[in-house]
Design a protein around this motif. Structure first.
Motif, PDB file in Angstrom:
ATOM      1  N   GLN A   1      14.673 -83.396  91.678  1.00 46.34           N
ATOM      2  CA  GLN A   1      15.936 -83.763  90.618  1.00 46.34           C
ATOM      3  C   GLN A   1      16.942 -83.092  90.692  1.00 46.34           C
ATOM      4  OE1 GLN A   1      14.607 -83.131  86.555  1.00 46.34           O
ATOM      5  NE2 GLN A   1      16.374 -83.687  85.736  1.00 46.34           N
ATOM      6  N   VAL A   2      18.097 -83.755  90.796  1.00 52.82           N
ATOM      7  CA  VAL A   2      19.391 -83.184  91.102  1.00 52.82           C
ATOM      8  C   VAL A   2      20.622 -83.593  90.170  1.00 52.82           C
ATOM      9  CG1 VAL A   2      18.981 -83.255  93.589  1.00 52.82           C
ATOM     10  CG2 VAL A   2      19.910 -85.217  92.589  1.00 52.82           C
ATOM     11  N   LYS A   3      21.578 -82.932  90.384  1.00 48.86           N
ATOM     12  CA  LYS A   3      22.938 -83.290  89.597  1.00 48.86           C
ATOM     13  C   LYS A   3      24.114 -83.151  90.769  1.00 48.86           C
ATOM     14  CE  LYS A   3      21.688 -81.903  85.064  1.00 48.86           C
ATOM     15  NZ  LYS A   3      22.062 -80.960  83.913  1.00 48.86           N
ATOM     16  N   ARG A   4      25.080 -84.053  90.617  1.00 47.28           N
ATOM     17  CA  ARG A   4      26.212 -83.798  91.385  1.00 47.28           C
ATOM     18  C   ARG A   4      26.917 -82.536  91.290  1.00 47.28           C
ATOM     19  NH1 ARG A   4      27.358 -87.940  94.583  1.00 47.28           N
ATOM     20  NH2 ARG A   4      26.415 -90.145  94.032  1.00 47.28           N
ATOM     21  N   ARG A   5      27.179 -81.730  92.633  1.00 47.81           N
ATOM     22  CA  ARG A   5      28.170 -80.751  92.408  1.00 47.81           C
ATOM     23  C   ARG A   5      29.679 -81.068  92.001  1.00 47.81           C
ATOM     24  NH1 ARG A   5      26.156 -78.799  97.278  1.00 47.81           N
ATOM     25  NH2 ARG A   5      28.112 -78.487  98.101  1.00 47.81           N
ATOM     26  N   THR A   6      30.023 -82.426  92.581  1.00 47.41           N
ATOM     27  CA  THR A   6      31.107 -82.590  92.176  1.00 47.41           C
ATOM     28  C   THR A   6      31.030 -84.143  91.729  1.00 47.41           C
ATOM     29  OG1 THR A   6      31.404 -83.829  94.439  1.00 47.41           O
ATOM     30  CG2 THR A   6      32.393 -81.590  94.072  1.00 47.41           C
ATOM     31  N   LYS A   7      31.480 -84.407  90.543  1.00 54.56           N
ATOM     32  CA  LYS A   7      31.228 -85.297  89.630  1.00 54.56           C
ATOM     33  C   LYS A   7      32.062 -86.550  89.814  1.00 54.56           C
ATOM     34  CE  LYS A   7      28.858 -83.128  85.600  1.00 54.56           C
ATOM     35  NZ  LYS A   7      28.962 -83.140  84.228  1.00 54.56           N
ATOM     36  N   LYS A   8      31.441 -87.817  89.932  1.00 52.14           N
ATOM     37  CA  LYS A   8      32.506 -88.788  90.146  1.00 52.14           C
ATOM     38  C   LYS A   8      33.137 -89.392  88.951  1.00 52.14           C
ATOM     39  CE  LYS A   8      30.193 -90.643  94.405  1.00 52.14           C
ATOM     40  NZ  LYS A   8      29.382 -91.735  95.016  1.00 52.14           N
ATOM     41  N   ARG A   9      34.210 -89.864  89.030  1.00 47.20           N
ATOM     42  CA  ARG A   9      34.894 -90.221  87.802  1.00 47.20           C
ATOM     43  C   ARG A   9      34.443 -91.754  87.565  1.00 47.20           C
ATOM     44  NH1 ARG A   9      40.905 -88.457  86.904  1.00 47.20           N
ATOM     45  NH2 ARG A   9      40.147 -89.375  85.068  1.00 47.20           N
ATOM     46  N   ILE A  10      33.335 -92.081  86.731  1.00 45.83           N
ATOM     47  CA  ILE A  10      32.789 -93.206  86.237  1.00 45.83           C
ATOM     48  C   ILE A  10      32.559 -93.160  84.791  1.00 45.83           C
ATOM     49  CG2 ILE A  10      30.849 -94.743  86.629  1.00 45.83           C
ATOM     50  CD1 ILE A  10      30.398 -93.818  89.231  1.00 45.83           C
ATOM     51  N   PRO A  11      33.571 -93.950  84.057  1.00 48.39           N
ATOM     52  CA  PRO A  11      33.561 -93.797  82.677  1.00 48.39           C
ATOM     53  C   PRO A  11      32.360 -94.540  82.050  1.00 48.39           C
ATOM     54  CG  PRO A  11      35.323 -95.023  83.275  1.00 48.39           C
ATOM     55  CD  PRO A  11      34.759 -94.286  84.594  1.00 48.39           C
TER      56      PRO A  11
END
Length: 243
Positions: free
Chosen positions: A24-34
């Motif tokens: 299970q992961v999360k992004r370290r740098t989030k993409k801007r997807i509203p």
């Protein structure tokens, strides 16, 4: 049923695939997807999975799976072949950390796992899978701890030492049968506990290395079964002495 078991059942088994590992992961740098693909904003969990086909020749895939808030279903979002993976970056080769990067033909993904242990298990099994199934160019593993990239000989060494210990204990039990009977149940149980402890230490060593491959799991089960049989034998001798 755990989330990873559910992913294997819902996403991979219907396509005649077997999931080898998931993290299970999360992004370290989030993409801007509203807005998400479901049509509105919301939270979700992301898993990176490694799977292999049951049908020969085997094909290995790396799949991004998501579970959206309010839904029990798991959805396949992206998938790559193992040959599209160029590099795995463990970030820090000196200590455990949950961060890692994966570089594919399509670009770089920067992740942080739920824990350092989960990440270590994922990288170790992914590396083993790449060495086994990559037909041509193998992905590069950089900044990864050496314990994650070790050969199978390290695992074999643990089991070998455990087997030698168990054989020695059985030999001592037979050669000193009369003595053990005179000493009573305490020594017999101590011998059985020693063997079980040795097997547990071998299993713990594997866990520390994140080793959860099918072959190692089967061998651990065999060793635990042998220890259990030894314990039963010791118990029978103790009961005979009581009688």
């Amino acid at each position: 049923m755990s989330a990873k078991s559910a992913i294997n059942k819902e996403v991979f088994i219907p396509h005649d695939e077997k999931m080898l590992v998931a993290v299970q992961v999360k992004r370290r740098t989030k993409k801007r997807i509203p807005f998400l693909a479901t049509g509105g904003p919301g939270d979700y969990m992301t898993f990176i999975c490694v799977s292999v086909t049951n049908k020969k020749p085997s094909h290995v895939s790396i799949t991004k799976v998501k579970q959206f808030q309010g839904s029990s279903a798991f959805v396949k979002r992206s998938q790559w072949t193992i040959n599209q993976l160029h590099q795995v970056n463990g970030i820090d080769s000196k200590k455990d950390c949950p961060e890692f990067d994966m570089t594919f033909d399509s670009g770089l993904d920067q992740w942080v796992a739920g824990s350092a242990g989960e990440k270590c298990t994922f990288i170790q099994i992914l590396h083993h899978t790449c060495q086994r199934y990559s037909s041509a160019r193998k992905p590069e593993f950089v900044n990864c701890q050496s314990k994650l990239l070790g050969e199978d000989q390290a695992v074999d060494s643990v089991f070998s030492r455990c087997k030698v210990f168990m054989k020695r204990m059985r030999k001592d039990l037979v050669s000193h049968h009369g003595h053990l009977l005179r000493q009573g149940t305490s020594i017999l149980h101590s011998a059985a506990d020693s063997v079980t402890s040795a097997v547990q230490k071998a299993s713990q060593a594997l866990n520390e290395r994140g080793e959860r491959l099918g072959r190692a799991e089967e061998r651990t089960a065999d060793m635990m079964n042998s220890a259990e049989q030894f314990s039963v034998t010791a118990h029978k001798l103790a009961m005979k002495h009581k009688c």
